[in-house]
Write a protein that holds these residues in place. Structure first.
Motif, PDB file in Angstrom:
ATOM      1  N   ALA B  54       0.889  -1.115  -0.038  1.00 33.60           N
ATOM      2  CA  ALA B  54       0.053   0.137   0.020  1.00 33.60           C
ATOM      3  C   ALA B  54       0.776   1.265   0.028  1.00 33.60           C
ATOM      4  CB  ALA B  54      -0.985  -0.120   1.137  1.00 33.60           C
ATOM      5  N   ALA B  55       2.056   1.172   0.872  1.00 33.52           N
ATOM      6  CA  ALA B  55       2.830   2.355   0.763  1.00 33.52           C
ATOM      7  C   ALA B  55       3.424   2.620  -0.796  1.00 33.52           C
ATOM      8  CB  ALA B  55       4.030   2.251   1.758  1.00 33.52           C
ATOM      9  N   ALA B  56       3.811   1.537  -1.343  1.00 28.58           N
ATOM     10  CA  ALA B  56       4.375   1.624  -2.549  1.00 28.58           C
ATOM     11  C   ALA B  56       3.182   2.286  -3.603  1.00 28.58           C
ATOM     12  CB  ALA B  56       4.755   0.133  -3.335  1.00 28.58           C
ATOM     13  N   MET B  57       1.998   1.989  -3.232  1.00 28.88           N
ATOM     14  CA  MET B  57       0.752   2.645  -4.139  1.00 28.88           C
ATOM     15  C   MET B  57       0.667   4.093  -3.874  1.00 28.88           C
ATOM     16  SD  MET B  57      -1.890  -0.576  -3.883  1.00 28.88           S
ATOM     17  CE  MET B  57      -3.190   0.684  -4.253  1.00 28.88           C
ATOM     18  N   GLY B  58       1.440   4.504  -2.526  1.00 35.69           N
ATOM     19  CA  GLY B  58       1.324   5.962  -2.129  1.00 35.69           C
ATOM     20  C   GLY B  58       0.173   6.270  -1.145  1.00 35.69           C
ATOM     21  N   LEU B  59      -0.548   5.153  -0.562  1.00 40.42           N
ATOM     22  CA  LEU B  59      -1.470   5.405   0.298  1.00 40.42           C
ATOM     23  C   LEU B  59      -0.850   5.664   1.722  1.00 40.42           C
ATOM     24  CD1 LEU B  59      -3.655   2.407  -0.720  1.00 40.42           C
ATOM     25  CD2 LEU B  59      -3.694   4.572  -1.456  1.00 40.42           C
ATOM     26  N   GLU B  60      -1.791   6.197   2.545  1.00 40.13           N
ATOM     27  CA  GLU B  60      -1.263   6.955   4.141  1.00 40.13           C
ATOM     28  C   GLU B  60      -1.654   5.287   4.639  1.00 40.13           C
ATOM     29  OE1 GLU B  60      -3.249  11.154   3.612  1.00 40.13           O
ATOM     30  OE2 GLU B  60      -3.875   9.900   5.156  1.00 40.13           O
ATOM     31  N   ILE B  61      -0.415   5.173   5.467  1.00 37.98           N
ATOM     32  CA  ILE B  61      -0.414   4.175   6.363  1.00 37.98           C
ATOM     33  C   ILE B  61      -0.379   4.379   7.883  1.00 37.98           C
ATOM     34  CG2 ILE B  61       0.648   1.997   7.052  1.00 37.98           C
ATOM     35  CD1 ILE B  61       0.003   2.250   3.916  1.00 37.98           C
ATOM     36  N   THR B  62      -1.722   4.051   8.529  1.00 41.68           N
ATOM     37  CA  THR B  62      -1.944   4.138   9.817  1.00 41.68           C
ATOM     38  C   THR B  62      -2.406   2.845  10.616  1.00 41.68           C
ATOM     39  OG1 THR B  62      -4.086   5.006   9.707  1.00 41.68           O
ATOM     40  CG2 THR B  62      -2.278   6.792   9.731  1.00 41.68           C
ATOM     41  N   ARG B  63      -2.187   2.871  11.923  1.00 41.37           N
ATOM     42  CA  ARG B  63      -2.648   1.629  12.583  1.00 41.37           C
ATOM     43  C   ARG B  63      -3.581   2.241  13.803  1.00 41.37           C
ATOM     44  NH1 ARG B  63       2.169   0.401  10.314  1.00 41.37           N
ATOM     45  NH2 ARG B  63       2.185  -1.352   9.301  1.00 41.37           N
ATOM     46  N   ASP B  64      -4.138   1.506  14.572  1.00 36.45           N
ATOM     47  CA  ASP B  64      -4.959   1.919  15.769  1.00 36.45           C
ATOM     48  C   ASP B  64      -4.391   1.143  16.811  1.00 36.45           C
ATOM     49  OD1 ASP B  64      -6.287  -0.739  15.597  1.00 36.45           O
ATOM     50  OD2 ASP B  64      -8.189   0.564  15.083  1.00 36.45           O
ATOM     51  N   ASP B  65      -5.128   1.456  18.261  1.00 37.16           N
ATOM     52  CA  ASP B  65      -4.805   0.705  19.324  1.00 37.16           C
ATOM     53  C   ASP B  65      -5.196  -0.754  19.101  1.00 37.16           C
ATOM     54  OD1 ASP B  65      -3.607   3.087  20.573  1.00 37.16           O
ATOM     55  OD2 ASP B  65      -5.769   3.846  21.244  1.00 37.16           O
ATOM     56  N   ALA B  66      -6.128  -1.188  18.410  1.00 32.82           N
ATOM     57  CA  ALA B  66      -6.216  -2.759  18.184  1.00 32.82           C
ATOM     58  C   ALA B  66      -5.135  -3.205  17.301  1.00 32.82           C
ATOM     59  CB  ALA B  66      -7.524  -2.857  17.927  1.00 32.82           C
ATOM     60  N   ASN B  68      -4.825  -2.632  14.300  1.00 27.09           N
ATOM     61  CA  ASN B  68      -5.523  -2.739  12.850  1.00 27.09           C
ATOM     62  C   ASN B  68      -4.904  -1.836  11.668  1.00 27.09           C
ATOM     63  OD1 ASN B  68      -8.066  -4.427  13.127  1.00 27.09           O
ATOM     64  ND2 ASN B  68      -8.717  -2.728  14.417  1.00 27.09           N
ATOM     65  N   LEU B  69      -4.713  -2.228  10.588  1.00 24.73           N
ATOM     66  CA  LEU B  69      -4.159  -1.477   9.741  1.00 24.73           C
ATOM     67  C   LEU B  69      -5.161  -0.883   8.634  1.00 24.73           C
ATOM     68  CD1 LEU B  69      -1.365  -1.012   7.983  1.00 24.73           C
ATOM     69  CD2 LEU B  69      -2.032  -3.176   6.798  1.00 24.73           C
ATOM     70  N   TYR B  70      -4.716   0.671   8.391  1.00 23.32           N
ATOM     71  CA  TYR B  70      -5.479   1.545   7.627  1.00 23.32           C
ATOM     72  C   TYR B  70      -4.745   2.055   6.356  1.00 23.32           C
ATOM     73  CZ  TYR B  70      -8.713   1.395  11.799  1.00 23.32           C
ATOM     74  OH  TYR B  70      -9.370   0.720  12.746  1.00 23.32           O
ATOM     75  N   MET B  71      -4.931   1.800   5.347  1.00 20.85           N
ATOM     76  CA  MET B  71      -4.336   2.052   4.257  1.00 20.85           C
ATOM     77  C   MET B  71      -5.433   3.255   3.180  1.00 20.85           C
ATOM     78  SD  MET B  71      -3.117  -1.615   3.356  1.00 20.85           S
ATOM     79  CE  MET B  71      -4.550  -2.258   4.110  1.00 20.85           C
TER      80      MET B  71
END
Lengths: 430, 430
Positions: B54-66, B68-71
């Motif tokens: 996802a990072a290679a696609m230019g998406l923003e990468i974040t994670r939460d307290d559980a 989980n991965l958000y792209m």
């Protein structure tokens, strides 16, 4: 010999036998219950304890190539056919203290009773501590007794103990046996005609005596069986949401098999034909199963037993028909694996009558019951040795830590054996 | 946007998505099949692989307290309610490569398709790699998705993974999560109204699409369930020869239970009421069972699911009645242990209609099926988020190593999602 003297001679064994039972329990302690693993540390300790007690009684101690233990009271004629009184000293894992051991101690008590009465029999009396009767471990029946008779099935020495994974030959060597000698044809009893009779006392493994309020039963027969120790059902692992019509659920196939056998048994019961049927292991695959997985594999062991060879053959045929139907309905495959069988054990009519007469002389009302379980006595019977058995009342069944036999009942059973020996053998004073 | 352009944009994702599936298989390899253990090494590797792609696609990468991965593909209005496209990245032990992962990769393919088409949506599109959906491990449903929504049940963080025996909180911390923050009320989606829709693509876990010869289905609902993850039956261990009338056989009691449920299910099937019933673990006690022992203990897990809350309540009542009957007939006791439940997941009618219209525009004939399985989508639905799902044809079921989805079918399902997004969102060039 009058009944009062027999009772007194047996009553004198109460304390030494209680002490011996207590020591055996300590030797085998593996909470819950006792574990006397055959050809392993548990059984080995039991053999040492019993041999020490017998040596203290002045008996001759010997062992054979299968590491069975023989404790002999010499008779007047050392070459006359023997009386063997025996049972096994191993137990199931976490079993009770009496299944097996009671029969060996009964033999010692009978011999001690004869010593107490100051009589010598016309033949040797051999108390036999038999190895490895509990087939849960090696999944072979009557290893010790058949080892002594030379009737072990081919390949038995190569089977592996289910917990250790090591072969019977390996375990046997470790316990002082000589499997190579057995393989080469060595046997402790080369000629069964040299055994006058084989007697065995055993706790009852069902509550018939408790129901009837009696202490002792005389055995009318020992069931034969057929067994599949390691069968499995092959279905397909699938997702928990899979609709019914698509499933090949191995566990539900196993459940249908169990219920079909249960229905079959209920029908035989209703018709008065004794049999039993047990799925001792009955389980999904621990490496694969889970809350959300339709079981694709199922494992079971099957033991089916009856007192008549023709009934047994009919049951085996029915089991195969049941399996065919389930395979067709549920899209699964049964793989039964290796079949083992044990022949029906016929009790010698003269010995049965003699034991009943002994009980009557002692004013003990007895039951007459088919043995629910298999016993080493069946191996002696199959080899042509006249055989008989006495059962002693026991609560809570067996093969569990809660077996409960009272010393009173044990001594009743032992008195029957002693009275029988005094009648059947020619015993002289001194 | 015409169907041909959508198809072309999706076809361009064939090779990168195939490569990503291949990498995920390598990451999870645990023959037979793959094991992506939740909040463990297997799932962790899958998260890293997907986040890198996802990072290679230019998406923003974040994670939460559980954890989980958000792209995220940023939309024109960063504050507008989001579109979430997601699924889970864990698997059952020795499962297949597609259950869960296909939905995350479909989200990436949709976003890549938008990039390829050179359009920007009016809102953020978040591809979500969800944690710990497979409840076989922690025996709690929807851990990641409910963690993000703040709807985890009380005590969930204290449950232990069945294989490691360690708590969810412990595992979560190890994977970068913050269970204390969750406990204190932290949630990634504090306001479900800020989620415009939740879409999930998943392989079909039954062969309905195979039977129908179609590649894609639109989901009409997700079943609710009630579950007993760790139930047992208490009977009595006894000897293999015990007569039938004395037995308290826990395994035969289990078999009767299974057959009663099977009969119940057959009846519901015949009446056209969809449900499912699974005894995933169904087993005697490995520490105690054996060829010659009547089983005194039996263990099982039970999952019962249906698409209607009233049907589910009726089934639960019937299960208890069945148990009472078996307890009376067989002298055993059932101990059901902790009950878990998941609510029925209602699909948003507008989304369902939109997905059907997208498939029609693409000339893909679709099936309309109730999901056989539970899905994270149900957790979003239960939180009030409009939800919809697409199923993709898959051979050999799921939760096994033999899942088989073709890339053609995967791209069909993904094209439906992309077409829907282009219709439902306002997308502008550049």
């Amino acid at each position: 010999m009058d009944a009062t003297a027999v009772r007194a001679a047996i009553q004198a064994q109460r304390e030494p036998m209680q002490a011996l039972f207590d020591q055996l329990r300590l030797d085998g302690l593996d909470e819950p219950g006792v574990s006397r693993d055959p050809y392993g540390a548990g059984e080995q300790r039991a053999h040492a304890t019993v041999a020490n007690a017998a040596a203290a009684m002045g008996l001759e101690i010997t062992r054979d190539d299968a590491a069975n233990l023989y404790m002999t009271l010499p008779g007047r004629d050392r070459s006359a056919p023997l009386l063997v009184i025996g049972s096994h000293l191993d137990s199931v894992p976490h079993g009770g203290n009496f299944d097996g051991a009671a029969g060996v101690l009964a033999g010692l008590a009978v011999v001690a009773g004869l010593q107490k009465l100051g009589v010598t029999p016309d033949c040797d009396i051999v108390v036999m501590g038999i190895r490895a009767e509990e087939s849960v471990w090696f999944q072979v029946s009557y290893i010790g007794s058949r080892g002594s008779l030379g009737t072990l099935p081919d390949g038995a020495l190569d089977v592996r103990r289910v917990d250790t994974g090591r072969t019977l030959a390996d375990h046997m060597t470790e316990c002082g046996g000589d499997p190579d000698a057995l393989l080469a044809g060595s046997r402790h009893f080369p000629d069964p005609a040299k055994i006058r009779a084989y007697l065995e006392l055993h706790i009852e493994q069902a509550p018939s005596l408790i129901e009837a309020g009696r202490s002792v039963a005389v055995c009318t027969g020992i069931p034969g069986n057929f067994r599949f120790a390691d069968a499995r059902i092959e279905g397909q692992n699938d997702h928990v949401g899979l609709p019914r019509r698509f499933r090949r659920d191995a566990a539900v196939a196993g459940a249908e098999f169990a219920m079909a056998l249960d229905t079959l048994w209920a029908d035989y019961d209703a018709r008065g034909i004794p049999m039993a049927c047990t799925l001792g292991r009955f389980h999904t695959d621990a490496a694969m199963h889970g809350l959300t997985i339709v079981p694709g594999g199922f494992h079971f062991s099957l033991d089916v037993r009856a007192y008549d060879a023709a009934v047994l053959a009919g049951l085996e045929e029915k089991v195969h028909r049941i399996i065919e139907g389930i395979e067709q309905r549920r899209g699964v495959r049964f793989h039964l694996g290796t079949k083992a069988r044990a022949a029906v054990g016929l009790v010698d009519p003269a010995i049965q009558a003699g034991l009943e007469a002994a009980a009557a002389a002692l004013e003990l009302p007895v039951l007459h019951i088919g043995s629910p379980a298999s016993h080493d006595a069946a191996a002696f019977g199959a080899a042509g040795v006249p055989m008989g058995m006495v059962f002693v009342r026991n609560a809570n069944g067996s093969h569990n830590p809660h077996e409960a036999m009272t010393m009173d009942d044990f001594l009743d059973g032992t008195a029957v054996l002693l009275h029988w020996a005094l009648s059947a053998l020619t015993c002289s004073n001194g």
